[in-house]
Design an enzyme around this catalytic site. Sequence first.
Site, PDB file in Angstrom:
ATOM      1  N   GLY A 122       8.803  -3.167  -1.984  1.00 42.40           N
ATOM      2  CA  GLY A 122       8.161  -2.055  -2.213  1.00 42.40           C
ATOM      3  C   GLY A 122       8.206  -1.077  -0.965  1.00 42.40           C
ATOM      4  O   GLY A 122       7.418  -0.332  -0.762  1.00 42.40           O
ATOM      5  N   ASP A 123       8.769  -1.593   0.144  1.00 37.65           N
ATOM      6  CA  ASP A 123       8.809  -1.004   1.351  1.00 37.65           C
ATOM      7  C   ASP A 123      10.106  -0.186   1.825  1.00 37.65           C
ATOM      8  O   ASP A 123      11.292  -0.643   1.700  1.00 37.65           O
ATOM      9  CB  ASP A 123       8.957  -2.317   2.388  1.00 37.65           C
ATOM     10  CG  ASP A 123       8.795  -1.719   3.861  1.00 37.65           C
ATOM     11  OD1 ASP A 123       7.482  -1.670   4.363  1.00 37.65           O
ATOM     12  OD2 ASP A 123       9.566  -1.136   4.758  1.00 37.65           O
ATOM     13  N   ILE A 124       9.962   0.993   2.031  1.00 38.67           N
ATOM     14  CA  ILE A 124      11.002   2.120   2.132  1.00 38.67           C
ATOM     15  C   ILE A 124      11.917   1.819   3.034  1.00 38.67           C
ATOM     16  O   ILE A 124      13.249   1.762   2.853  1.00 38.67           O
ATOM     17  CB  ILE A 124      10.493   3.513   2.120  1.00 38.67           C
ATOM     18  CG1 ILE A 124       9.418   4.029   1.273  1.00 38.67           C
ATOM     19  CG2 ILE A 124      11.433   4.519   2.355  1.00 38.67           C
ATOM     20  CD1 ILE A 124      10.308   4.198  -0.301  1.00 38.67           C
ATOM     21  N   ILE A 172      14.332  -1.254   1.895  1.00 37.33           N
ATOM     22  CA  ILE A 172      15.188  -0.662   0.793  1.00 37.33           C
ATOM     23  C   ILE A 172      16.303   0.200   1.288  1.00 37.33           C
ATOM     24  O   ILE A 172      17.480  -0.193   1.066  1.00 37.33           O
ATOM     25  CB  ILE A 172      14.384   0.273  -0.289  1.00 37.33           C
ATOM     26  CG1 ILE A 172      13.474  -0.938  -1.130  1.00 37.33           C
ATOM     27  CG2 ILE A 172      15.245   1.029  -1.275  1.00 37.33           C
ATOM     28  CD1 ILE A 172      12.618   0.051  -2.057  1.00 37.33           C
TER      29      ILE A 172
END
Length: 199
Positions: free
Chosen positions: A147-149, A152
């Site tokens: 969920g971590d930009i 990703i």
Amino acid sequence: MQDAIDFLSSKNPVFQEIIAKYGLPQIPKRPQGFETLVLLILEQQVSIDSAKATFLKIKAYKNCTPENMAILSDEEFRNLGVSRQKTKYIKILAEAVLNKELDIESLASKSAQQVREELIKLKGIGNWTIDIYLMFCLQEPDLIPLGDIAVINTIKELFNIHDKLEMEKYAQEWSPYRSYATYLLWHHYLTKRNRKITF
């Protein structure tokens, strides 16, 4: 840490290249407890630096305890720079601790899955917040917070994988050291952009 790095480098030379280029990553550590969960709520979808500034304002105004946070008015929170939504989440967390629905101290003796099941019940605490708490406070070695930009974007950049399910499948190769893989990915992301973060 050396075991983790040797293992990850044997799985993919990219990890060795990150270390050769940027040195060893910092292993983030934060104290367990209510304050850190409040800080993590503030960090959701904003930069660590701006969240920390707001957190320090709260602490300068009132000790960051469940008792104080539960009775702080919405207006006081707003004046401290906290959004209406995050004010609600902090109050839900404070109430859960005060009502003994959540015993933060006991989390340290539970498995990652048990911690997740317990924290996910609270509105405003999702998987990203739980992942970071497990990694930074409970030193869980085998998590990748998808969920971590930054994580990703770095996987897209270094491994050319653009689908989240694919990322999850690919990252299974890095188990039991997925948290260390994450620290290396963050290290690459931040150092490449000349950004310094104090976790």
